[in-house]
Design a protein around this motif. Structure first.
Motif, short mmCIF file in Angstrom:
data_model
loop_
_atom_site.label_atom_id
_atom_site.label_comp_id
_atom_site.label_asym_id
_atom_site.label_seq_id
_atom_site.Cartn_x
_atom_site.Cartn_y
_atom_site.Cartn_z
N TYR A 9 52.52 62.84 34.98
CA TYR A 9 52.95 61.62 35.67
C TYR A 9 51.69 60.87 36.09
O TYR A 9 50.96 61.34 36.96
CB TYR A 9 53.81 61.99 36.89
CG TYR A 9 54.84 60.95 37.29
CD1 TYR A 9 54.63 59.59 37.06
CD2 TYR A 9 56.02 61.34 37.90
CE1 TYR A 9 55.60 58.66 37.42
CE2 TYR A 9 57.00 60.41 38.27
CZ TYR A 9 56.77 59.07 38.01
OH TYR A 9 57.72 58.16 38.37
N LEU A 32 52.69 53.41 37.66
CA LEU A 32 53.32 54.73 37.46
C LEU A 32 53.81 54.83 36.03
O LEU A 32 54.58 53.97 35.58
CB LEU A 32 54.50 54.92 38.41
CG LEU A 32 54.20 54.83 39.91
CD1 LEU A 32 54.81 53.58 40.50
CD2 LEU A 32 54.75 56.06 40.63
N THR A 72 60.32 62.30 41.38
CA THR A 72 59.51 62.26 42.60
C THR A 72 60.48 62.56 43.73
O THR A 72 61.32 61.73 44.07
CB THR A 72 58.88 60.87 42.80
OG1 THR A 72 58.03 60.59 41.68
CG2 THR A 72 58.06 60.82 44.07
N HIS A 80 61.07 61.56 49.84
CA HIS A 80 59.95 61.36 50.77
C HIS A 80 60.06 59.96 51.36
O HIS A 80 60.84 59.14 50.88
CB HIS A 80 58.62 61.49 50.03
CG HIS A 80 58.37 60.38 49.04
ND1 HIS A 80 58.99 60.33 47.81
CD2 HIS A 80 57.62 59.24 49.11
CE1 HIS A 80 58.62 59.24 47.16
NE2 HIS A 80 57.78 58.54 47.93
N ASP A 103 57.45 56.61 52.76
CA ASP A 103 56.09 56.07 52.82
C ASP A 103 55.97 55.23 54.08
O ASP A 103 56.96 54.71 54.60
CB ASP A 103 55.80 55.21 51.59
CG ASP A 103 55.90 56.02 50.31
OD1 ASP A 103 55.18 57.02 50.18
OD2 ASP A 103 56.73 55.67 49.43
N ASN A 149 57.57 48.36 50.28
CA ASN A 149 57.37 48.53 48.84
C ASN A 149 58.27 47.60 48.03
O ASN A 149 59.49 47.65 48.16
CB ASN A 149 57.68 50.01 48.50
CG ASN A 149 57.33 50.39 47.08
OD1 ASN A 149 57.02 49.53 46.25
ND2 ASN A 149 57.39 51.67 46.79
N PHE A 163 59.22 47.48 44.40
CA PHE A 163 59.06 48.41 43.28
C PHE A 163 59.57 47.75 42.00
O PHE A 163 60.74 47.36 41.92
CB PHE A 163 59.85 49.69 43.60
CG PHE A 163 59.59 50.78 42.62
CD1 PHE A 163 58.45 51.56 42.71
CD2 PHE A 163 60.47 51.00 41.57
CE1 PHE A 163 58.19 52.56 41.79
CE2 PHE A 163 60.21 51.99 40.64
CZ PHE A 163 59.07 52.77 40.75
N LYS A 218 65.14 53.81 36.29
CA LYS A 218 65.00 54.85 37.31
C LYS A 218 66.24 54.82 38.19
O LYS A 218 66.73 53.74 38.54
CB LYS A 218 63.78 54.59 38.19
CG LYS A 218 62.47 54.66 37.42
CD LYS A 218 61.29 54.76 38.35
CE LYS A 218 59.98 54.66 37.58
NZ LYS A 218 58.99 55.66 38.04
N HIS A 222 63.15 58.08 49.88
CA HIS A 222 63.57 57.78 48.51
C HIS A 222 63.26 58.95 47.59
O HIS A 222 62.25 59.64 47.74
CB HIS A 222 62.97 56.47 47.99
CG HIS A 222 61.51 56.28 48.26
ND1 HIS A 222 60.99 56.03 49.52
CD2 HIS A 222 60.45 56.28 47.42
CE1 HIS A 222 59.67 55.89 49.44
NE2 HIS A 222 59.31 56.06 48.17
N VAL A 249 63.29 59.74 43.49
CA VAL A 249 63.22 58.89 42.29
C VAL A 249 63.38 59.74 41.02
O VAL A 249 62.60 60.66 40.78
CB VAL A 249 61.87 58.13 42.24
CG1 VAL A 249 61.82 57.21 41.04
CG2 VAL A 249 61.65 57.35 43.54
N ASN A 286 63.55 59.64 36.92
CA ASN A 286 63.26 58.84 35.73
C ASN A 286 64.34 59.10 34.68
O ASN A 286 64.42 60.19 34.11
CB ASN A 286 61.88 59.21 35.18
CG ASN A 286 60.77 58.66 36.05
OD1 ASN A 286 60.40 57.49 35.94
ND2 ASN A 286 60.26 59.48 36.95
N ASN A 334 54.19 49.10 41.61
CA ASN A 334 54.73 48.74 42.92
C ASN A 334 53.76 47.82 43.67
O ASN A 334 52.60 47.66 43.27
CB ASN A 334 55.11 49.99 43.73
CG ASN A 334 53.92 50.72 44.32
OD1 ASN A 334 52.80 50.19 44.34
ND2 ASN A 334 54.13 51.93 44.80
N TRP A 367 52.62 47.77 47.43
CA TRP A 367 52.67 48.41 48.74
C TRP A 367 52.01 47.50 49.77
O TRP A 367 50.86 47.05 49.55
CB TRP A 367 51.94 49.74 48.71
CG TRP A 367 52.82 50.94 48.55
CD1 TRP A 367 54.10 51.12 48.97
CD2 TRP A 367 52.43 52.18 47.92
NE1 TRP A 367 54.55 52.39 48.65
CE2 TRP A 367 53.55 53.05 48.01
CE3 TRP A 367 51.27 52.64 47.31
CZ2 TRP A 367 53.53 54.36 47.51
CZ3 TRP A 367 51.24 53.93 46.80
CH2 TRP A 367 52.36 54.78 46.90
O1 LIG Z 1 58.54 56.11 40.73
C1 LIG Z 1 58.31 57.16 41.31
O2 LIG Z 1 58.42 58.25 40.76
C2 LIG Z 1 57.86 57.18 42.76
C3 LIG Z 1 57.69 55.81 43.35
C4 LIG Z 1 57.48 55.85 44.83
O3 LIG Z 1 57.77 56.81 45.50
C5 LIG Z 1 56.91 54.67 45.49
O4 LIG Z 1 56.59 53.67 44.82
O5 LIG Z 1 56.77 54.71 46.73
#
Ligand SMILES: O=C(O)CCC(=O)C(=O)O
Ligand SMILES: [Fe+2]
Length: 372
Positions: A173, A216, A224, A227, A229, A233, A235, A242, A307, A309, A311, A319, A321
Protein backbone atom coordinates in the motif's frame (compact mmCIF):
# COMPACT_ATOMS: atom_id res chain seq x y z
CA UNK A 1 -30.66 18.34 -5.37
CA UNK A 2 -31.22 18.27 -1.66
CA UNK A 3 -34.46 16.24 -1.63
CA UNK A 4 -32.87 13.17 -3.23
CA UNK A 5 -29.39 13.28 -1.84
CA UNK A 6 -28.49 9.69 -2.75
CA UNK A 7 -29.41 9.81 -6.45
CA UNK A 8 -26.63 9.00 -8.90
CA UNK A 9 -24.07 8.32 -6.22
CA UNK A 10 -22.11 5.09 -6.02
CA UNK A 11 -23.42 4.37 -2.53
CA UNK A 12 -27.05 5.37 -3.12
CA UNK A 13 -30.18 3.36 -3.86
CA UNK A 14 -30.38 2.04 -7.40
CA UNK A 15 -26.62 1.99 -7.80
CA UNK A 16 -24.53 -1.18 -7.97
CA UNK A 17 -24.08 -2.81 -4.59
CA UNK A 18 -20.47 -3.82 -3.89
CA UNK A 19 -19.94 -7.45 -4.86
CA UNK A 20 -19.12 -10.00 -2.18
CA UNK A 21 -15.48 -10.65 -1.46
CA UNK A 22 -14.45 -13.61 -3.53
CA UNK A 23 -12.59 -16.45 -2.05
CA UNK A 24 -11.08 -17.61 -5.31
CA UNK A 25 -10.39 -21.15 -4.20
CA UNK A 26 -6.78 -20.50 -3.27
CA UNK A 27 -7.93 -19.55 0.21
CA UNK A 28 -6.63 -16.03 -0.07
CA UNK A 29 -8.56 -12.88 0.19
CA UNK A 30 -9.53 -11.48 -3.18
CA UNK A 31 -11.14 -8.13 -2.53
CA UNK A 32 -14.80 -7.14 -2.62
CA UNK A 33 -17.16 -6.87 0.28
CA UNK A 34 -18.80 -9.71 2.16
CA UNK A 35 -20.17 -7.99 5.14
CA UNK A 36 -23.50 -6.54 5.88
CA UNK A 37 -22.25 -4.82 9.03
CA UNK A 38 -25.02 -4.74 11.63
CA UNK A 39 -23.61 -1.58 13.21
CA UNK A 40 -24.06 0.39 9.97
CA UNK A 41 -27.38 2.17 10.04
CA UNK A 42 -27.33 4.37 6.95
CA UNK A 43 -25.54 5.88 3.99
CA UNK A 44 -23.58 9.10 3.78
CA UNK A 45 -25.66 11.58 1.73
CA UNK A 46 -24.45 12.66 -1.69
CA UNK A 47 -24.87 16.10 -3.28
CA UNK A 48 -23.62 18.09 -6.24
CA UNK A 49 -20.21 19.64 -5.75
CA UNK A 50 -21.49 23.13 -5.09
CA UNK A 51 -24.86 22.36 -3.48
CA UNK A 52 -25.14 24.78 -0.52
CA UNK A 53 -26.73 21.98 1.58
CA UNK A 54 -23.58 19.91 1.20
CA UNK A 55 -21.30 22.82 1.98
CA UNK A 56 -23.33 23.50 5.10
CA UNK A 57 -22.95 19.87 6.21
CA UNK A 58 -19.19 20.21 5.86
CA UNK A 59 -19.30 23.35 7.96
CA UNK A 60 -21.16 21.36 10.61
CA UNK A 61 -18.54 18.58 10.40
CA UNK A 62 -20.92 15.95 9.01
CA UNK A 63 -19.62 13.52 6.34
CA UNK A 64 -20.94 14.05 2.84
CA UNK A 65 -20.14 12.89 -0.69
CA UNK A 66 -19.70 15.60 -3.31
CA UNK A 67 -20.27 14.43 -6.87
CA UNK A 68 -19.30 16.11 -10.12
CA UNK A 69 -16.39 17.66 -8.28
CA UNK A 70 -13.70 19.43 -10.29
CA UNK A 71 -11.19 19.76 -7.44
CA UNK A 72 -8.73 17.28 -8.96
CA UNK A 73 -9.90 17.06 -12.62
CA UNK A 74 -6.30 17.32 -13.83
CA UNK A 75 -5.48 14.10 -11.93
CA UNK A 76 -8.36 12.06 -13.33
CA UNK A 77 -5.96 10.76 -15.98
CA UNK A 78 -3.56 9.40 -13.36
CA UNK A 79 -3.23 5.66 -13.70
CA UNK A 80 -0.30 3.38 -12.95
CA UNK A 81 1.20 3.80 -16.45
CA UNK A 82 0.92 7.59 -16.36
CA UNK A 83 2.35 7.82 -12.86
CA UNK A 84 5.11 5.39 -13.73
CA UNK A 85 6.14 7.60 -16.67
CA UNK A 86 5.86 10.96 -14.91
CA UNK A 87 6.18 10.66 -11.17
CA UNK A 88 9.97 10.83 -11.15
CA UNK A 89 12.77 8.95 -9.44
CA UNK A 90 11.96 9.93 -5.84
CA UNK A 91 11.33 7.42 -3.10
CA UNK A 92 7.83 6.60 -1.90
CA UNK A 93 6.62 5.31 1.45
CA UNK A 94 5.13 1.85 0.97
CA UNK A 95 3.57 -0.29 3.70
CA UNK A 96 4.22 -4.00 3.19
CA UNK A 97 2.44 -7.03 4.66
CA UNK A 98 4.25 -10.26 4.03
CA UNK A 99 3.15 -13.85 4.69
CA UNK A 100 6.71 -14.95 5.46
CA UNK A 101 7.08 -12.22 8.09
CA UNK A 102 3.76 -13.33 9.61
CA UNK A 103 4.90 -16.95 9.84
CA UNK A 104 8.10 -15.81 11.51
CA UNK A 105 6.18 -13.63 13.99
CA UNK A 106 3.96 -16.58 14.93
CA UNK A 107 6.83 -18.72 16.19
CA UNK A 108 8.50 -15.90 18.13
CA UNK A 109 8.17 -16.62 21.84
CA UNK A 110 6.32 -13.87 23.70
CA UNK A 111 8.59 -12.79 26.51
CA UNK A 112 6.02 -10.82 28.41
CA UNK A 113 3.44 -11.84 30.93
CA UNK A 114 1.07 -9.42 29.29
CA UNK A 115 -2.00 -11.52 28.41
CA UNK A 116 -2.85 -9.27 25.47
CA UNK A 117 0.42 -9.97 23.69
CA UNK A 118 0.21 -13.74 24.16
CA UNK A 119 -3.11 -14.06 22.40
CA UNK A 120 -2.27 -11.79 19.46
CA UNK A 121 -2.09 -13.47 16.07
CA UNK A 122 -0.80 -11.48 13.10
CA UNK A 123 -3.62 -9.67 11.32
CA UNK A 124 -4.74 -11.14 7.97
CA UNK A 125 -2.45 -10.00 5.16
CA UNK A 126 -4.85 -7.43 3.72
CA UNK A 127 -5.08 -5.39 6.96
CA UNK A 128 -2.85 -2.30 7.04
CA UNK A 129 -3.12 -1.06 10.62
CA UNK A 130 -1.11 2.14 10.79
CA UNK A 131 1.60 2.52 13.43
CA UNK A 132 3.68 5.52 14.41
CA UNK A 133 7.39 4.71 14.18
CA UNK A 134 8.34 7.45 16.67
CA UNK A 135 5.98 5.99 19.26
CA UNK A 136 7.38 2.53 18.58
CA UNK A 137 10.88 3.78 19.47
CA UNK A 138 9.54 5.40 22.66
CA UNK A 139 7.41 2.42 23.70
CA UNK A 140 8.58 1.11 27.08
CA UNK A 141 6.69 -2.21 27.11
CA UNK A 142 7.20 -3.59 23.59
CA UNK A 143 5.11 -6.68 24.31
CA UNK A 144 1.96 -4.59 23.97
CA UNK A 145 2.73 -4.00 20.31
CA UNK A 146 2.82 -6.54 17.54
CA UNK A 147 2.90 -5.69 13.88
CA UNK A 148 4.22 -7.49 10.86
CA UNK A 149 3.67 -4.45 8.70
CA UNK A 150 6.78 -2.59 7.62
CA UNK A 151 7.20 0.81 6.04
CA UNK A 152 9.80 0.87 3.28
CA UNK A 153 10.83 3.73 1.02
CA UNK A 154 11.30 2.67 -2.60
CA UNK A 155 11.16 3.96 -6.15
CA UNK A 156 7.87 3.87 -8.01
CA UNK A 157 9.22 1.13 -10.29
CA UNK A 158 10.08 -1.06 -7.30
CA UNK A 159 6.61 -0.45 -5.91
CA UNK A 160 4.97 -1.46 -9.21
CA UNK A 161 6.85 -4.76 -9.27
CA UNK A 162 5.49 -5.60 -5.81
CA UNK A 163 2.02 -4.23 -6.64
CA UNK A 164 1.74 -6.78 -9.46
CA UNK A 165 3.23 -9.63 -7.41
CA UNK A 166 1.55 -12.62 -5.74
CA UNK A 167 -1.04 -11.10 -3.41
CA UNK A 168 -1.47 -14.29 -1.43
CA UNK A 169 2.14 -13.86 -0.25
CA UNK A 170 2.60 -10.11 -0.08
CA UNK A 171 0.41 -7.02 -0.09
CA UNK A 172 1.52 -3.43 -0.54
CA UNK A 173 0.00 0.00 0.00
CA UNK A 174 1.74 3.15 -1.19
CA UNK A 175 0.99 6.13 1.05
CA UNK A 176 3.17 9.12 0.29
CA UNK A 177 2.49 12.85 0.65
CA UNK A 178 3.04 14.49 -2.75
CA UNK A 179 6.26 16.48 -2.61
CA UNK A 180 8.70 18.31 -4.84
CA UNK A 181 10.41 15.15 -6.12
CA UNK A 182 7.58 14.55 -8.61
CA UNK A 183 8.32 15.09 -12.30
CA UNK A 184 7.20 18.26 -14.17
CA UNK A 185 4.05 16.69 -15.66
CA UNK A 186 2.70 15.61 -12.24
CA UNK A 187 3.71 18.99 -10.81
CA UNK A 188 1.76 20.70 -13.59
CA UNK A 189 -1.32 18.50 -12.95
CA UNK A 190 -1.03 19.35 -9.25
CA UNK A 191 -0.86 23.09 -9.92
CA UNK A 192 -4.05 22.75 -11.98
CA UNK A 193 -6.07 21.41 -9.04
CA UNK A 194 -8.92 23.81 -8.27
CA UNK A 195 -6.92 25.62 -5.60
CA UNK A 196 -9.19 28.66 -5.63
CA UNK A 197 -12.17 26.44 -4.65
CA UNK A 198 -10.04 24.83 -1.95
CA UNK A 199 -8.85 28.16 -0.52
CA UNK A 200 -12.29 29.77 -0.58
CA UNK A 201 -13.99 26.84 1.12
CA UNK A 202 -11.25 26.25 3.65
CA UNK A 203 -12.04 29.74 4.91
CA UNK A 204 -15.77 29.14 4.81
CA UNK A 205 -15.41 25.83 6.69
CA UNK A 206 -13.23 27.49 9.33
CA UNK A 207 -10.38 25.06 8.72
CA UNK A 208 -6.69 25.64 9.35
CA UNK A 209 -4.01 25.33 6.67
CA UNK A 210 -3.63 22.42 4.24
CA UNK A 211 -1.00 20.10 5.74
CA UNK A 212 -0.55 17.54 2.95
CA UNK A 213 -1.93 15.73 -0.06
CA UNK A 214 -1.41 12.06 0.59
CA UNK A 215 -1.25 9.86 -2.53
CA UNK A 216 -2.62 6.37 -1.81
CA UNK A 217 -2.22 3.44 -4.19
CA UNK A 218 -3.83 0.29 -2.86
CA UNK A 219 -4.62 -3.23 -4.00
CA UNK A 220 -8.14 -4.59 -4.23
CA UNK A 221 -9.03 -6.01 -0.81
CA UNK A 222 -6.55 -3.94 1.18
CA UNK A 223 -8.14 -2.48 4.31
CA UNK A 224 -7.11 0.52 6.37
CA UNK A 225 -8.80 -0.46 9.63
CA UNK A 226 -10.90 1.77 11.82
CA UNK A 227 -9.08 4.90 13.06
CA UNK A 228 -9.55 8.63 13.37
CA UNK A 229 -7.30 11.47 12.25
CA UNK A 230 -6.80 14.84 13.88
CA UNK A 231 -7.31 16.52 10.53
CA UNK A 232 -10.14 17.55 8.23
CA UNK A 233 -10.05 15.41 5.09
CA UNK A 234 -11.33 15.87 1.55
CA UNK A 235 -10.80 12.37 0.19
CA UNK A 236 -10.66 12.10 -3.62
CA UNK A 237 -10.66 8.69 -5.37
CA UNK A 238 -8.99 8.82 -8.80
CA UNK A 239 -9.18 5.12 -9.78
CA UNK A 240 -11.33 2.32 -8.35
CA UNK A 241 -13.94 2.31 -5.59
CA UNK A 242 -13.59 2.35 -1.85
CA UNK A 243 -16.21 1.43 0.72
CA UNK A 244 -15.75 3.52 3.85
CA UNK A 245 -17.47 2.90 7.19
CA UNK A 246 -17.70 6.02 9.37
CA UNK A 247 -18.52 6.53 13.05
CA UNK A 248 -19.07 9.89 14.66
CA UNK A 249 -16.81 11.00 17.54
CA UNK A 250 -19.47 10.04 20.13
CA UNK A 251 -18.41 6.45 19.39
CA UNK A 252 -15.00 7.01 21.02
CA UNK A 253 -15.74 4.84 24.11
CA UNK A 254 -17.29 2.10 21.96
CA UNK A 255 -14.28 1.74 19.66
CA UNK A 256 -11.58 1.39 22.32
CA UNK A 257 -8.67 3.37 20.86
CA UNK A 258 -5.16 2.32 21.93
CA UNK A 259 -3.50 4.56 24.56
CA UNK A 260 -1.96 7.77 23.17
CA UNK A 261 1.62 6.56 23.74
CA UNK A 262 0.98 3.31 21.83
CA UNK A 263 2.27 3.02 18.22
CA UNK A 264 -1.32 2.26 17.16
CA UNK A 265 -2.58 5.50 18.76
CA UNK A 266 -5.82 6.71 17.08
CA UNK A 267 -6.61 3.18 15.84
CA UNK A 268 -9.48 1.11 17.23
CA UNK A 269 -8.51 -2.08 19.04
CA UNK A 270 -11.75 -3.66 17.79
CA UNK A 271 -11.63 -5.87 14.73
CA UNK A 272 -14.73 -4.72 12.84
CA UNK A 273 -14.87 -7.95 10.83
CA UNK A 274 -14.88 -10.13 13.96
CA UNK A 275 -15.54 -8.04 17.07
CA UNK A 276 -14.44 -9.54 20.39
CA UNK A 277 -17.43 -8.52 22.51
CA UNK A 278 -15.84 -10.17 25.56
CA UNK A 279 -12.95 -7.73 25.54
CA UNK A 280 -14.83 -4.83 23.98
CA UNK A 281 -18.44 -5.09 25.22
CA UNK A 282 -19.32 -1.47 24.49
CA UNK A 283 -18.67 -2.03 20.80
CA UNK A 284 -22.25 -3.36 20.73
CA UNK A 285 -23.35 0.28 21.09
CA UNK A 286 -21.33 1.56 18.10
CA UNK A 287 -23.40 2.94 15.22
CA UNK A 288 -21.99 4.08 11.90
CA UNK A 289 -22.77 5.08 8.35
CA UNK A 290 -21.17 4.00 5.09
CA UNK A 291 -20.13 5.46 1.76
CA UNK A 292 -18.96 3.83 -1.44
CA UNK A 293 -17.01 6.37 -3.45
CA UNK A 294 -15.26 6.34 -6.80
CA UNK A 295 -13.55 8.65 -9.30
CA UNK A 296 -15.13 12.10 -9.64
CA UNK A 297 -16.53 12.00 -6.12
CA UNK A 298 -15.13 13.48 -2.94
CA UNK A 299 -15.84 12.15 0.53
CA UNK A 300 -15.55 14.65 3.34
CA UNK A 301 -14.19 12.83 6.43
CA UNK A 302 -14.54 15.19 9.39
CA UNK A 303 -11.79 15.50 11.99
CA UNK A 304 -12.12 12.90 14.79
CA UNK A 305 -14.61 10.79 12.80
CA UNK A 306 -13.61 7.13 12.80
CA UNK A 307 -13.18 5.60 9.35
CA UNK A 308 -12.56 2.06 8.11
CA UNK A 309 -11.53 1.92 4.46
CA UNK A 310 -12.06 -1.12 2.21
CA UNK A 311 -10.55 -1.09 -1.27
CA UNK A 312 -13.18 -2.67 -3.55
CA UNK A 313 -10.81 -2.42 -6.53
CA UNK A 314 -7.19 -1.58 -7.15
CA UNK A 315 -7.28 2.10 -6.24
CA UNK A 316 -5.52 5.41 -6.63
CA UNK A 317 -6.66 8.28 -4.41
CA UNK A 318 -5.43 11.59 -3.10
CA UNK A 319 -6.55 13.36 0.02
CA UNK A 320 -6.48 16.95 1.23
CA UNK A 321 -5.64 17.01 4.93
CA UNK A 322 -6.25 20.29 6.76
CA UNK A 323 -5.65 21.38 10.30
CA UNK A 324 -8.84 21.73 12.31
CA UNK A 325 -9.01 25.47 12.83
CA UNK A 326 -10.87 25.79 16.12
CA UNK A 327 -11.68 29.46 16.47
CA UNK A 328 -15.38 28.66 17.15
CA UNK A 329 -16.59 29.83 20.56
CA UNK A 330 -16.81 27.03 23.15
CA UNK A 331 -20.35 25.93 23.97
CA UNK A 332 -21.48 23.63 26.77
CA UNK A 333 -22.01 20.75 27.09
CA UNK A 334 -18.77 20.12 25.21
CA UNK A 335 -19.01 18.16 21.99
CA UNK A 336 -17.43 14.70 21.72
CA UNK A 337 -14.60 15.98 19.53
CA UNK A 338 -13.68 18.54 22.18
CA UNK A 339 -13.75 15.87 24.86
CA UNK A 340 -11.50 13.64 22.73
CA UNK A 341 -8.95 16.45 22.38
CA UNK A 342 -9.16 17.00 26.14
CA UNK A 343 -8.73 13.30 27.00
CA UNK A 344 -5.72 13.05 24.70
CA UNK A 345 -4.12 16.10 26.28
CA UNK A 346 -4.68 14.75 29.80
CA UNK A 347 -3.13 11.39 28.85
CA UNK A 348 -0.12 13.14 27.34
CA UNK A 349 0.29 15.44 30.36
CA UNK A 350 0.16 12.56 32.87
CA UNK A 351 2.65 10.56 30.82
CA UNK A 352 5.03 13.47 30.77
CA UNK A 353 4.71 13.89 34.53
CA UNK A 354 5.05 10.17 35.32
CA UNK A 355 7.84 9.48 32.82
CA UNK A 356 6.68 5.86 32.79
CA UNK A 357 3.94 4.54 30.50
CA UNK A 358 3.37 1.55 32.78
CA UNK A 359 2.36 3.77 35.69
CA UNK A 360 -0.44 5.51 33.85
CA UNK A 361 -3.11 2.85 34.21
CA UNK A 362 -2.67 2.62 37.98
CA UNK A 363 -2.81 6.38 38.36
CA UNK A 364 -6.02 6.55 36.35
CA UNK A 365 -7.47 3.90 38.71
CA UNK A 366 -6.48 6.08 41.68
CA UNK A 367 -8.52 8.87 40.20
CA UNK A 368 -11.63 6.85 39.35
CA UNK A 369 -11.98 3.72 41.51
CA UNK A 370 -14.48 4.09 44.33
CA UNK A 371 -14.59 7.83 43.75
CA UNK A 372 -16.42 8.44 40.49
O1 LIG B 1 -7.68 5.04 1.73
C1 LIG B 1 -7.24 4.51 2.75
O2 LIG B 1 -6.95 3.33 2.81
C2 LIG B 1 -7.05 5.32 4.02
C3 LIG B 1 -7.38 6.77 3.87
C4 LIG B 1 -7.40 7.49 5.17
O3 LIG B 1 -7.51 6.92 6.23
C5 LIG B 1 -7.31 8.96 5.17
O4 LIG B 1 -7.19 9.58 4.10
O5 LIG B 1 -7.36 9.54 6.27
FE1 LIG C 1 -7.47 8.26 7.91
Amino acid sequence: MSETPFRDCLGGPGTPVPQPFLNNGTGHYDGGDTHNYNFITGNVPCYDFNDPVALNLIKEQVPVILKGADLVSSAMKWDLDYLSTHIGGGRFAVFIRNAEADRHALVQPQSSSNPQSQSVQPEPLHIFKYFDEKKLVALQDRSTFQSTMVRVEMTFQEFLKRFHGDRSQERVYLQQPLNNTVGPQIASDFIQFNWSWAAEHKREFNWGPLTSNLLLIGQKGNITPCHFDEQQNLFCPLRGRKRILLFNPENFPYLYPYPVHHPNDRQSQVNLDNPDYGRFPKFAMARGVQATVGPGEILYIPIHWWHHVINLDDTIAINFWHKGGGSAPVEYPLQARQKIAMVRNIEKMLLEALQDQNELKELLHWIVDGRY
